[in-house]
Design a protein around this motif. Structure first.
Motif, mmCIF file in Angstrom:
data_model
loop_
_atom_site.group_PDB
_atom_site.id
_atom_site.type_symbol
_atom_site.label_atom_id
_atom_site.label_comp_id
_atom_site.label_asym_id
_atom_site.label_seq_id
_atom_site.Cartn_x
_atom_site.Cartn_y
_atom_site.Cartn_z
ATOM 1 N N LEU A 276 0.830 -1.210 0.000
ATOM 2 C CA LEU A 276 0.000 0.000 0.000
ATOM 3 C C LEU A 276 0.864 1.259 0.000
ATOM 4 N N TRP A 277 1.983 1.220 0.718
ATOM 5 C CA TRP A 277 2.874 2.373 0.784
ATOM 6 C C TRP A 277 3.503 2.681 -0.568
ATOM 7 N N LEU A 278 3.540 1.707 -1.418
ATOM 8 C CA LEU A 278 4.001 1.926 -2.798
ATOM 9 C C LEU A 278 2.847 2.296 -3.724
ATOM 10 N N ALA A 279 1.774 1.517 -3.675
ATOM 11 C CA ALA A 279 0.702 1.643 -4.665
ATOM 12 C C ALA A 279 -0.085 2.944 -4.516
ATOM 13 N N VAL A 280 -0.423 3.322 -3.290
ATOM 14 C CA VAL A 280 -1.263 4.515 -3.099
ATOM 15 C C VAL A 280 -0.541 5.798 -3.527
ATOM 16 N N PRO A 281 0.689 6.087 -3.045
ATOM 17 C CA PRO A 281 1.370 7.307 -3.515
ATOM 18 C C PRO A 281 1.616 7.319 -5.017
ATOM 19 N N VAL A 282 1.979 6.161 -5.574
ATOM 20 C CA VAL A 282 2.212 6.094 -7.021
ATOM 21 C C VAL A 282 0.941 6.444 -7.784
ATOM 22 N N THR A 283 -0.193 5.930 -7.338
ATOM 23 C CA THR A 283 -1.457 6.203 -8.013
ATOM 24 C C THR A 283 -1.830 7.681 -7.909
ATOM 25 N N ILE A 284 -1.692 8.250 -6.729
ATOM 26 C CA ILE A 284 -2.037 9.666 -6.526
ATOM 27 C C ILE A 284 -1.152 10.566 -7.372
ATOM 28 N N ILE A 285 0.153 10.299 -7.374
ATOM 29 C CA ILE A 285 1.077 11.140 -8.144
ATOM 30 C C ILE A 285 0.843 10.966 -9.645
ATOM 31 N N SER A 286 0.562 9.746 -10.080
ATOM 32 C CA SER A 286 0.296 9.526 -11.509
ATOM 33 C C SER A 286 -0.916 10.334 -11.962
ATOM 34 N N ILE A 287 -1.979 10.345 -11.158
ATOM 35 C CA ILE A 287 -3.169 11.113 -11.511
ATOM 36 C C ILE A 287 -2.879 12.606 -11.444
ATOM 37 N N ALA A 288 -2.100 13.027 -10.440
ATOM 38 C CA ALA A 288 -1.760 14.448 -10.306
ATOM 39 C C ALA A 288 -0.952 14.948 -11.496
ATOM 40 N N ILE A 289 -0.125 14.092 -12.068
ATOM 41 C CA ILE A 289 0.650 14.473 -13.257
ATOM 42 C C ILE A 289 -0.206 14.364 -14.516
ATOM 43 N N ALA A 290 -0.998 13.297 -14.591
ATOM 44 C CA ALA A 290 -1.779 13.047 -15.803
ATOM 45 C C ALA A 290 -2.856 14.099 -16.023
ATOM 46 N N LEU A 291 -3.424 14.639 -14.951
ATOM 47 C CA LEU A 291 -4.551 15.567 -15.093
ATOM 48 C C LEU A 291 -4.162 16.856 -15.809
ATOM 49 N N PRO A 292 -3.137 17.612 -15.369
ATOM 50 C CA PRO A 292 -2.774 18.825 -16.119
ATOM 51 C C PRO A 292 -2.253 18.527 -17.516
ATOM 52 N N VAL A 293 -1.541 17.392 -17.673
ATOM 53 C CA VAL A 293 -1.047 17.036 -19.003
ATOM 54 C C VAL A 293 -2.221 16.758 -19.935
ATOM 55 N N ALA A 294 -3.251 16.071 -19.443
ATOM 56 C CA ALA A 294 -4.427 15.775 -20.263
ATOM 57 C C ALA A 294 -5.161 17.050 -20.649
ATOM 58 N N PHE A 295 -5.256 18.012 -19.731
ATOM 59 C CA PHE A 295 -5.895 19.285 -20.044
ATOM 60 C C PHE A 295 -5.153 20.019 -21.148
ATOM 61 N N ARG A 296 -3.830 19.919 -21.122
ATOM 62 C CA ARG A 296 -3.029 20.597 -22.138
ATOM 63 C C ARG A 296 -3.094 19.875 -23.485
ATOM 64 N N VAL A 297 -3.016 18.546 -23.436
ATOM 65 C CA VAL A 297 -2.976 17.760 -24.667
ATOM 66 C C VAL A 297 -4.286 17.885 -25.439
ATOM 67 N N ARG A 298 -5.403 17.975 -24.762
ATOM 68 C CA ARG A 298 -6.693 18.017 -25.454
ATOM 69 C C ARG A 298 -6.855 19.257 -26.314
ATOM 70 N N LEU A 299 -6.065 20.297 -26.057
ATOM 71 C CA LEU A 299 -6.148 21.547 -26.816
ATOM 72 C C LEU A 299 -5.131 21.610 -27.949
ATOM 73 N N MET A 300 -4.263 20.623 -28.058
ATOM 74 C CA MET A 300 -3.199 20.655 -29.055
ATOM 75 C C MET A 300 -3.687 20.118 -30.395
ATOM 76 N N THR A 301 -3.083 20.627 -31.440
ATOM 77 C CA THR A 301 -3.443 20.173 -32.783
ATOM 78 C C THR A 301 -2.825 18.816 -33.103
ATOM 79 N N HIS A 302 -1.616 18.569 -32.560
ATOM 80 C CA HIS A 302 -0.934 17.290 -32.807
ATOM 81 C C HIS A 302 -1.124 16.379 -31.598
#
Length: 301
Positions: free
Chosen positions: A82-108
């Motif tokens: 759990l000490w591995l899986a929970v922080p990894v999941t939270i950080i992955s979502i925290a990184i993926a969310l702003p990147v997804a917001f940016r990528v959806r507006l890109m032409t490529h």
């Protein structure tokens, strides 16, 4: 009231037509191969493992479970995982969310998405080998910092918690990003534009418009990413300390099965692993139900 009387015509009705009247047609039968595959690959092994966990070589039916929860060397693996899986999941979502917001507006968008999901094609073992060469004591990272004078001795970033952590982030982020991007792209941009028209700033639009719509989808992303991270095994051995701080529950199951040849105990560990994952998933889905689950499409009204 008129009653329905069986006629010779009904008795001569073909089997195909009788099945169709009951809602079973050719399209429905296409599901049958998938159901058989599910039974053969998932349901049967799970039931077999569950029964096997209650049939130890000695002791009562619950001997394996008593042994697991009475030995700190075994039950501590739950907290370690759990000490591995929970922080990894939270950080992955925290990184993926702003990147997804940016990528959806890109032409490529397709090109960038392909680059971001590339680590999925590399495999866990290849990623681990790369991290050993990059983050190891004689790796590029430590050598570069020593060359710049930032550190005096090599950093120990492998064969410990942080090596496994980095590997899980690299291999799990593409999966989390794709899930998050699908939810972000599914929200009608008109909703955000309407909030901007009424004077809402970017943070306010995210906090009061986008986030409530995203939380149900982010909960699903969290659950799937958590299950993937919780099943960590190769990274914990190649980049961690399998007898120490990264002795995760999957290693305990492996040792019981292939070192002690106690398949009943290994099945019990696997069942405990499944229950822990199920409890976390149920808790997250319960929290999800507290938030908005309506339409994410805009419209006039």
């Amino acid at each position: 009231m008129a009653s329905i009387i069986s006629t010779p015509f009904d008795n001569r009705m073909s089997l195909r037509r009788r099945l169709a009247l009951r809602g079973i047609d050719g399209v429905t039968l296409l599901v049958l191969p998938a159901v058989l595959f599910l039974l053969a690959v998932f349901i049967y092994p799970f039931i077999y493992g569950l029964i096997l966990s209650f049939t130890p070589a000695e002791g009562g039916a619950f001997a394996n479970y008593r042994k697991f929860f009475s030995d700190p060397f075994l039950y501590d693996t739950i907290l370690t995982t759990l000490w591995l899986a929970v922080p990894v999941t939270i950080i992955s979502i925290a990184i993926a969310l702003p990147v997804a917001f940016r990528v959806r507006l890109m032409t490529h968008q397709r090109l960038l998405t392909t680059i971001l999901v590339l680590p999925v094609t590399l495999g866990t073992v290849l990623v681990a080998e790369g991290l050993l060469n990059y983050l190891g004591p004689q790796g590029w990272f430590s050598r570069t910092l020593m060359l710049l004078g930032a550190i005096d001795r090599p950093l120990k970033l492998t064969n410990n918690y942080w090596g496994v952590f980095a590997s899980l982030i690299i291999t799990g982020f593409p999966f989390t990003f794709l899930l998050t991007l699908s939810y972000v792209s599914g929200i009608d941009p008109a909703l955000e534009q309407a909030a901007a028209t009424h004077g809402a700033r970017s943070w306010q639009r995210f906090r009061y418009v986008m986030l409530p719509l995203l939380i149900p989808g982010l909960a699903i992303s969290f659950c799937l990413s958590f299950v993937q991270a919780f099943a960590v095994f190769p990274s914990a051995i190649l980049l961690g300390a399998p007898a120490g701080p990264t002795r995760v529950i999957s290693i305990a199951a492996y040792q019981a099965a292939f070192e002690q040849y106690d398949y009943s105990m290994a099945s019990a560990v696997a069942m405990i692993m499944a229950v822990v994952q199920l409890l976390i998933v149920v808790a997250i889905l319960g929290i999800r139900n507290m938030f908005y689950r309506g339409s994410t499409a805009g419209g006039k009204g």
